[in-house]
Design a protein around this motif. Structure first.
Motif, mmCIF file in Angstrom:
data_model
loop_
_atom_site.group_PDB
_atom_site.id
_atom_site.type_symbol
_atom_site.label_atom_id
_atom_site.label_comp_id
_atom_site.label_asym_id
_atom_site.label_seq_id
_atom_site.Cartn_x
_atom_site.Cartn_y
_atom_site.Cartn_z
ATOM 1 N N SER A 1 0.848 -1.196 0.000
ATOM 2 C CA SER A 1 0.000 0.000 0.000
ATOM 3 C C SER A 1 0.883 1.245 0.000
ATOM 4 N N GLU A 2 0.312 2.345 -0.387
ATOM 5 C CA GLU A 2 1.008 3.632 -0.369
ATOM 6 C C GLU A 2 1.566 3.913 1.040
ATOM 7 N N GLU A 3 0.745 3.620 2.027
ATOM 8 C CA GLU A 3 1.108 3.872 3.432
ATOM 9 C C GLU A 3 2.328 3.024 3.853
ATOM 10 N N LEU A 4 2.287 1.740 3.507
ATOM 11 C CA LEU A 4 3.400 0.841 3.840
ATOM 12 C C LEU A 4 4.672 1.269 3.098
ATOM 13 N N ALA A 5 4.531 1.667 1.836
ATOM 14 C CA ALA A 5 5.686 2.104 1.047
ATOM 15 C C ALA A 5 6.338 3.325 1.703
ATOM 16 N N GLN A 6 5.520 4.270 2.128
ATOM 17 C CA GLN A 6 6.059 5.493 2.740
ATOM 18 C C GLN A 6 6.759 5.195 4.055
ATOM 19 N N GLU B 1 12.847 12.812 2.289
ATOM 20 C CA GLU B 1 13.265 14.146 1.819
ATOM 21 C C GLU B 1 14.006 14.094 0.473
ATOM 22 N N LYS B 2 14.287 12.889 -0.008
ATOM 23 C CA LYS B 2 15.078 12.760 -1.243
ATOM 24 C C LYS B 2 14.230 13.090 -2.477
ATOM 25 N N PRO B 3 14.888 13.607 -3.513
ATOM 26 C CA PRO B 3 14.132 13.988 -4.726
ATOM 27 C C PRO B 3 13.461 12.798 -5.411
ATOM 28 N N PHE B 4 13.983 11.583 -5.191
ATOM 29 C CA PHE B 4 13.417 10.405 -5.871
ATOM 30 C C PHE B 4 12.342 9.697 -5.051
ATOM 31 N N PHE B 5 11.959 10.284 -3.878
ATOM 32 C CA PHE B 5 11.030 9.585 -2.989
ATOM 33 C C PHE B 5 9.687 9.268 -3.663
ATOM 34 N N GLY B 6 9.144 10.245 -4.371
ATOM 35 C CA GLY B 6 7.851 10.050 -5.030
ATOM 36 C C GLY B 6 7.890 8.898 -6.028
ATOM 37 N N GLU B 7 8.930 8.890 -6.838
ATOM 38 C CA GLU B 7 9.122 7.823 -7.835
ATOM 39 C C GLU B 7 9.302 6.460 -7.176
ATOM 40 N N LEU B 8 10.046 6.482 -6.070
ATOM 41 C CA LEU B 8 10.345 5.241 -5.344
ATOM 42 C C LEU B 8 9.045 4.613 -4.826
ATOM 43 N N VAL B 9 8.206 5.438 -4.218
ATOM 44 C CA VAL B 9 6.927 4.958 -3.684
ATOM 45 C C VAL B 9 6.011 4.504 -4.822
ATOM 46 N N GLU B 10 6.008 5.276 -5.891
ATOM 47 C CA GLU B 10 5.164 4.922 -7.036
ATOM 48 C C GLU B 10 5.602 3.567 -7.620
ATOM 49 N N PHE B 11 6.897 3.378 -7.735
ATOM 50 C CA PHE B 11 7.403 2.128 -8.322
ATOM 51 C C PHE B 11 7.129 0.920 -7.433
ATOM 52 N N ILE B 12 7.387 1.066 -6.136
ATOM 53 C CA ILE B 12 7.283 -0.105 -5.252
ATOM 54 C C ILE B 12 5.813 -0.534 -5.057
ATOM 55 N N THR B 13 4.888 0.411 -5.341
ATOM 56 C CA THR B 13 3.456 0.085 -5.243
ATOM 57 C C THR B 13 2.865 -0.259 -6.625
ATOM 58 N N SER B 14 3.712 -0.334 -7.656
ATOM 59 C CA SER B 14 3.194 -0.471 -9.022
ATOM 60 C C SER B 14 2.776 -1.892 -9.383
ATOM 61 N N GLY B 15 3.173 -2.865 -8.575
ATOM 62 C CA GLY B 15 2.833 -4.259 -8.860
ATOM 63 C C GLY B 15 3.268 -5.104 -7.686
ATOM 64 N N PRO B 16 2.943 -6.390 -7.709
ATOM 65 C CA PRO B 16 3.281 -7.241 -6.568
ATOM 66 C C PRO B 16 4.790 -7.344 -6.317
ATOM 67 N N VAL B 17 5.121 -7.547 -5.055
ATOM 68 C CA VAL B 17 6.506 -7.805 -4.638
ATOM 69 C C VAL B 17 6.525 -9.176 -3.954
ATOM 70 N N PHE B 18 7.712 -9.760 -3.848
ATOM 71 C CA PHE B 18 7.850 -11.029 -3.140
ATOM 72 C C PHE B 18 8.683 -10.770 -1.896
ATOM 73 N N ALA B 19 8.002 -10.717 -0.745
ATOM 74 C CA ALA B 19 8.644 -10.353 0.526
ATOM 75 C C ALA B 19 9.140 -11.614 1.229
ATOM 76 N N MET B 20 10.339 -11.532 1.784
ATOM 77 C CA MET B 20 10.950 -12.725 2.397
ATOM 78 C C MET B 20 11.726 -12.371 3.660
ATOM 79 N N VAL B 21 11.803 -13.344 4.562
ATOM 80 C CA VAL B 21 12.715 -13.248 5.696
ATOM 81 C C VAL B 21 13.684 -14.422 5.591
ATOM 82 N N TRP B 22 14.971 -14.120 5.606
ATOM 83 C CA TRP B 22 16.021 -15.140 5.530
ATOM 84 C C TRP B 22 16.859 -15.108 6.793
ATOM 85 N N GLU B 23 17.387 -16.263 7.149
ATOM 86 C CA GLU B 23 18.054 -16.429 8.431
ATOM 87 C C GLU B 23 19.442 -17.066 8.231
#
Ligand code: RTP
Ligand code: MG
Length: 148
Positions: A41-46, A54-76
């Motif tokens: 979600s937008e909220e989780l991305a932020q 504060e970075k100039p690419f923040f908007g793009e970064l959030v837009e990209f990471i919310t643009s489609g599914p991700v595969f989240a993992m925890v490795w040990e």
């Protein structure tokens, strides 16, 4: 045992790299403690990328990471946070060494295939942001004591 949060970004999912990427961490010898395909979600991305707000690419970064599914993992595993960062390679794919994930598959800095926690503090923060306690599995691979 140390844990880290890794995530195949939307470009990696679109390019069918989930198997390639998880395979590298499996073959290295690390242990998968949790994984899921999900939309951010937008909220989780932020929240996740809060350090960059504060970075100039923040908007793009959030837009990209919310643009489609991700595969989240925890490795040990021992020193998995630093080792995974080595295996990922430099942030900018043109600086990433061949043999690293970004060096082998990355195209541009804004679409660099994988995210990985950069410290113990971010690993703890990111794991609890993306996973509930019940989604992480604690188990042994006890056929060989040195295989995590
Ligand atoms: P990540 O957090 O995604 O694992 O990447 P990282 O630690 O290697 O790099 P970081 O400095 O945390 O930056 C987060 C992500 O922001 C995008 N970025 N774009 N346009 C730019 O100059 C720029 N700089 C960084 C990248 O996708 C980077 O992975
Ligand atoms: Mg980072």
């Amino acid at each position: 045992m140390e844990k880290t949060f890794l995530m195949v970004k939307p470009d990696g999912v679109q390019r069918n790299l989930i198997g390639e990427i998880t395979g590298r961490f499996e073959r290295k010898g690390f242990k998968l403690a949790g994984a899921k395909l999900m939309s951010i979600s937008e909220e989780l991305a932020q929240e996740h990328y809060g350090e960059h707000k504060e970075k100039p690419f923040f908007g793009e970064l959030v837009e990209f990471i919310t643009s489609g599914p991700v595969f989240a993992m925890v490795w040990e595993g021992e020193d998995v946070i630093a080792a995974a960062r080595q295996m990922m390679g430099a942030t900018k794919p043109s600086d990433a060494a061949p043999g690293t994930i970004r060096g082998d598959f990355g195209m541009i800095v804004g679409k660099n295939v994988i995210h990985g926690s950069d410290s113990k503090e971010s690993a703890e923060r990111e794991i609890s942001l993306f996973f509930n306690e019940g989604e992480l599995v604690d188990y042994q691979k006890d056929s060989l004591a040195w295989v995590y």
